[in-house]
Design a protein around this motif. Structure first.
Motif, PDB file in Angstrom:
ATOM      1  N   ARG A  19       0.895  -3.281   0.826  1.00 41.78           N
ATOM      2  CA  ARG A  19       0.942  -2.771  -0.528  1.00 41.78           C
ATOM      3  C   ARG A  19       1.451  -3.861  -1.457  1.00 41.78           C
ATOM      4  N   SER A  21       2.564  -5.095  -5.221  1.00 45.23           N
ATOM      5  CA  SER A  21       3.165  -4.562  -6.440  1.00 45.23           C
ATOM      6  C   SER A  21       3.048  -5.595  -7.549  1.00 45.23           C
ATOM      7  N   THR A  78       5.032  -0.689 -13.352  1.00 46.38           N
ATOM      8  CA  THR A  78       4.528  -1.301 -12.127  1.00 46.38           C
ATOM      9  C   THR A  78       3.143  -0.752 -11.781  1.00 46.38           C
ATOM     10  N   TYR A  80       0.259  -0.896  -8.527  1.00 45.37           N
ATOM     11  CA  TYR A  80       0.231  -1.129  -7.081  1.00 45.37           C
ATOM     12  C   TYR A  80      -1.211  -1.294  -6.599  1.00 45.37           C
TER      13      TYR A  80
END
Length: 124
Positions: A19, A21, A78, A80
């Motif tokens: 993942r 970010s 943010t 992702y």
């Protein structure tokens, strides 16, 4: 002005997940469309995924559709990129980008701000 900082890259084996970010500075993050792009060695930077300012609308490159998911948390400034079932051909530097508009497409020139990139390497 928006500053973008990517994180979460690394070296993984094929079929693994990562993942990424992208943390953004600035109070207007929620009004920006956000995108992910990637650039493999010797190749041009290419579109991966994009998400609208609200997070409602997303769009993916055919090569990652069904494996990658873009999302955003406007409260955390943010965005992702969840990457599943990674393949060696996903190896690249991944860049986060912001467009000063509610929606942006697949073109590099649609985006106004870029992060420095994070390396993703997938071994076979």
């Amino acid at each position: 002005q928006v500053q973008l900082v990517e994180s979460g890259g690394g070296l993984v084996q094929a079929a693994a997940s990562l993942r990424l970010s992208c943390a953004a500075s600035g109070r207007t993050f929620s009004s920006y469309a956000m995108g992910w792009f990637r650039q493999a060695p010797g190749k041009e930077r290419e579109f991966v995924a994009t998400i609208s300012w609200s997070g409602v609308t997303t769009y993916y490159a055919d090569s990652v559709k069904g494996r990658f998911t873009i999302s955003r948390d406007n409260a955390k400034n943010t965005v992702y990129l969840q990457m599943n079932s990674l393949k060696p051909e996903d190896t690249a530097v991944y860049y986060c980008a912001a467009a000063a508009t509610h929606w942006a497409g697949t073109g590099l020139d649609e985006y106004d701000y870029w992060g420095q990139g994070t390396q993703v390497t997938v071994s076979s």
